[in-house]
Design a protein around this motif. Structure first.
Motif, mmCIF file in Angstrom:
data_model
loop_
_atom_site.group_PDB
_atom_site.id
_atom_site.type_symbol
_atom_site.label_atom_id
_atom_site.label_comp_id
_atom_site.label_asym_id
_atom_site.label_seq_id
_atom_site.Cartn_x
_atom_site.Cartn_y
_atom_site.Cartn_z
ATOM 1 N N TYR A 147 0.832 -1.196 0.000
ATOM 2 C CA TYR A 147 0.000 0.000 0.000
ATOM 3 C C TYR A 147 0.866 1.245 0.000
ATOM 4 C CZ TYR A 147 0.956 -0.225 5.044
ATOM 5 O OH TYR A 147 1.578 -0.297 6.263
ATOM 6 N N SER A 148 0.222 2.373 -0.283
ATOM 7 C CA SER A 148 0.890 3.673 -0.237
ATOM 8 C C SER A 148 0.038 4.615 0.592
ATOM 9 C CB SER A 148 1.068 4.233 -1.651
ATOM 10 O OG SER A 148 -0.193 4.363 -2.296
ATOM 11 N N HIS A 149 0.668 5.648 1.151
ATOM 12 C CA HIS A 149 -0.043 6.605 1.998
ATOM 13 C C HIS A 149 -0.665 7.708 1.144
ATOM 14 C CE1 HIS A 149 2.712 5.396 5.608
ATOM 15 N NE2 HIS A 149 1.740 4.543 5.385
ATOM 16 N N ARG A 150 -1.931 7.999 1.415
ATOM 17 C CA ARG A 150 -2.633 9.026 0.649
ATOM 18 C C ARG A 150 -3.367 9.979 1.589
ATOM 19 N NH1 ARG A 150 -2.688 7.650 -4.909
ATOM 20 N NH2 ARG A 150 -1.089 6.023 -5.113
ATOM 21 N N ARG A 151 -3.483 11.236 1.124
ATOM 22 C CA ARG A 151 -4.235 12.240 1.878
ATOM 23 C C ARG A 151 -5.691 12.257 1.420
ATOM 24 N NH1 ARG A 151 0.760 14.357 0.833
ATOM 25 N NH2 ARG A 151 1.986 14.774 2.731
ATOM 26 N N GLU A 152 -6.560 12.725 2.299
ATOM 27 C CA GLU A 152 -7.992 12.708 2.020
ATOM 28 C C GLU A 152 -8.345 13.488 0.762
ATOM 29 O OE1 GLU A 152 -11.368 14.357 4.788
ATOM 30 O OE2 GLU A 152 -10.858 12.305 5.384
ATOM 31 N N GLY A 153 -7.720 14.647 0.579
ATOM 32 C CA GLY A 153 -8.061 15.502 -0.556
ATOM 33 C C GLY A 153 -7.680 14.936 -1.905
ATOM 34 N N SER A 154 -6.855 13.896 -1.931
ATOM 35 C CA SER A 154 -6.415 13.320 -3.207
ATOM 36 C C SER A 154 -7.254 12.124 -3.627
ATOM 37 C CB SER A 154 -4.944 12.892 -3.111
ATOM 38 O OG SER A 154 -4.799 11.783 -2.215
ATOM 39 N N LEU A 155 -8.284 11.790 -2.848
ATOM 40 C CA LEU A 155 -9.080 10.592 -3.105
ATOM 41 C C LEU A 155 -10.550 10.931 -3.331
ATOM 42 C CD1 LEU A 155 -7.584 8.309 -0.294
ATOM 43 C CD2 LEU A 155 -6.993 8.268 -2.732
ATOM 44 N N THR A 156 -11.191 10.109 -4.168
ATOM 45 C CA THR A 156 -12.621 10.210 -4.427
ATOM 46 C C THR A 156 -13.255 8.857 -4.145
ATOM 47 O OG1 THR A 156 -12.244 11.836 -6.188
ATOM 48 C CG2 THR A 156 -14.389 10.729 -6.149
ATOM 49 N N LEU A 157 -14.403 8.865 -3.488
ATOM 50 C CA LEU A 157 -15.085 7.609 -3.180
ATOM 51 C C LEU A 157 -15.668 6.987 -4.444
ATOM 52 C CD1 LEU A 157 -16.155 5.674 -0.946
ATOM 53 C CD2 LEU A 157 -18.249 7.051 -0.933
ATOM 54 N N VAL A 158 -15.402 5.699 -4.618
ATOM 55 C CA VAL A 158 -15.986 4.927 -5.710
ATOM 56 C C VAL A 158 -17.140 4.079 -5.189
ATOM 57 C CG1 VAL A 158 -15.585 3.134 -7.447
ATOM 58 C CG2 VAL A 158 -13.828 4.874 -7.012
ATOM 59 N N GLU A 159 -16.884 3.384 -4.083
ATOM 60 C CA GLU A 159 -17.915 2.510 -3.512
ATOM 61 C C GLU A 159 -17.617 2.272 -2.039
ATOM 62 O OE1 GLU A 159 -19.671 -2.061 -4.016
ATOM 63 O OE2 GLU A 159 -18.062 -1.325 -5.320
ATOM 64 N N ARG A 160 -18.658 2.292 -1.230
ATOM 65 C CA ARG A 160 -18.492 1.974 0.183
ATOM 66 C C ARG A 160 -18.167 0.485 0.337
ATOM 67 N NH1 ARG A 160 -17.247 6.139 3.490
ATOM 68 N NH2 ARG A 160 -18.778 7.835 3.344
ATOM 69 N N GLY A 161 -17.274 0.204 1.308
ATOM 70 C CA GLY A 161 -16.894 -1.178 1.562
ATOM 71 C C GLY A 161 -17.795 -1.835 2.593
ATOM 72 N N ASN A 162 -17.506 -3.095 2.872
ATOM 73 C CA ASN A 162 -18.362 -3.872 3.770
ATOM 74 C C ASN A 162 -18.339 -3.373 5.212
ATOM 75 O OD1 ASN A 162 -19.550 -5.701 1.959
ATOM 76 N ND2 ASN A 162 -17.701 -6.981 1.943
ATOM 77 N N VAL A 163 -17.263 -2.741 5.639
ATOM 78 C CA VAL A 163 -17.214 -2.226 7.008
ATOM 79 C C VAL A 163 -18.252 -1.121 7.180
ATOM 80 C CG1 VAL A 163 -15.788 -1.074 8.738
ATOM 81 C CG2 VAL A 163 -14.792 -2.861 7.299
ATOM 82 N N TRP A 164 -18.260 -0.177 6.239
ATOM 83 C CA TRP A 164 -19.244 0.910 6.285
ATOM 84 C C TRP A 164 -20.649 0.366 6.115
ATOM 85 C CZ3 TRP A 164 -23.145 3.140 3.601
ATOM 86 C CH2 TRP A 164 -23.504 4.456 3.930
#
Length: 264
Positions: free
Chosen positions: A153-170
């Motif tokens: 994995y790599s570390h990412r900041r919130e502002g650089s990501l867009t939600l595609v699909e909620r996972g099973n935890v959510w």
């Protein structure tokens, strides 16, 4: 459970009881200190804990010496002073939970897309880094560990990501139907969210959570455990009997003695 100091009480440092390595940090054997607080740690929703949140960590304490200097030390290095120190039993995981997880835009196992259009899964969230900044004092620390299954994995900041699909935890937390690509994925999910109990090996007097392979096989055949995983062959029982039955059937189907994994 053993005894640990109550916050606010006075104790002495016993490096024979703990580790001599602390002496390298200028900590003096036999010195008297006051316990200020225990360290705190966030456990996420997929850390094997049945309830994510903020927990006190009994293993490390912040203490203060007579000069007002504060430092952290391993709790077993703190010894009671007769007639002075107030001690208490070590607390259960539930008793050490002191708060909820901070709000985040994404949750563990959510599917997200970065600015280049690459798709990732949120593998882990570094809750303890929320509000922290990089060395420049301006750039927020990245809190999301994003990757694809089995490929790091790599570390990412919130502002650089867009939600595609909620996972099973959510989905589970919000009452939505979960979806799994395979039985193995479903089993792994319930292990990650902590819906299991680790079983002791009754044949051992020490290291009871280690299971020789033949013992693990017998325990699952007998229904004492439901599933075995990990390098130490941990045997677990699922909280939900239906999940346990599914996991036990799956494990036995894939771990018949005719396979090479089973050795004496």
């Amino acid at each position: 459970m053993g005894k640990i100091p109550v916050v606010g009480t006075t104790v002495k440092i016993d490096l024979d009881k703990g580790e001599r390595g602390w002496a390298n940090k200028g900590i003096q054997h036999g010195s008297v200190v006051k316990v200020v607080e225990y360290s705190q740690i966030h456990y996420g929703r997929t850390c094997g804990h049945d309830k994510g949140g903020l927990y006190e960590n009994d293993s490390y304490a912040l203490v203060e010496n007579d000069k007002g200097t504060r430092f952290q030390i391993w709790t077993p290095s703190l010894a009671a002073i007769d007639g002075v120190s107030e001690m208490m039993d070590k607390r259960s995981k539930e008793e050490r939970r002191i708060g909820d997880l901070p709000d985040t835009k994404f949750w563990e196992m959510d599917i997200v897309m970065d600015e280049e259009g690459e798709i990732f899964k949120i593998q882990h969230i570094w809750y303890d880094q929320i509000g922290e900044f990089c060395n420049d004092g301006v750039t927020p620390m990245p809190i999301y560990a994003c990757g694809t299954d089995g490929n790091g994995y790599s570390h990412r900041r919130e502002g650089s990501l867009t939600l595609v699909e909620r996972g099973n935890v959510w989905k589970r937390a919000h009452g939505e139907e979960m979806a799994f690509a395979s039985t193995k994925e479903e089993i792994d999910f319930y292990i990650l969210v902590g819906d299991i109990q680790y079983m002791k090996n009754p044949r051992l007097t020490t290291g009871q959570y280690h299971w020789p392979q033949l013992d693990a096989l017998e325990s699952i055949r007998d229904g004492y455990g439901d599933y075995c995983f990990g390098t130490s062959h941990s045997v677990v029982k699922f909280d939900d009997p239906k999940i346990g039955e599914m996991a036990r059937d799956y494990w036995l189907k894939h771990n018949d003695p005719k396979y090479d994994w089973l050795v004496s």
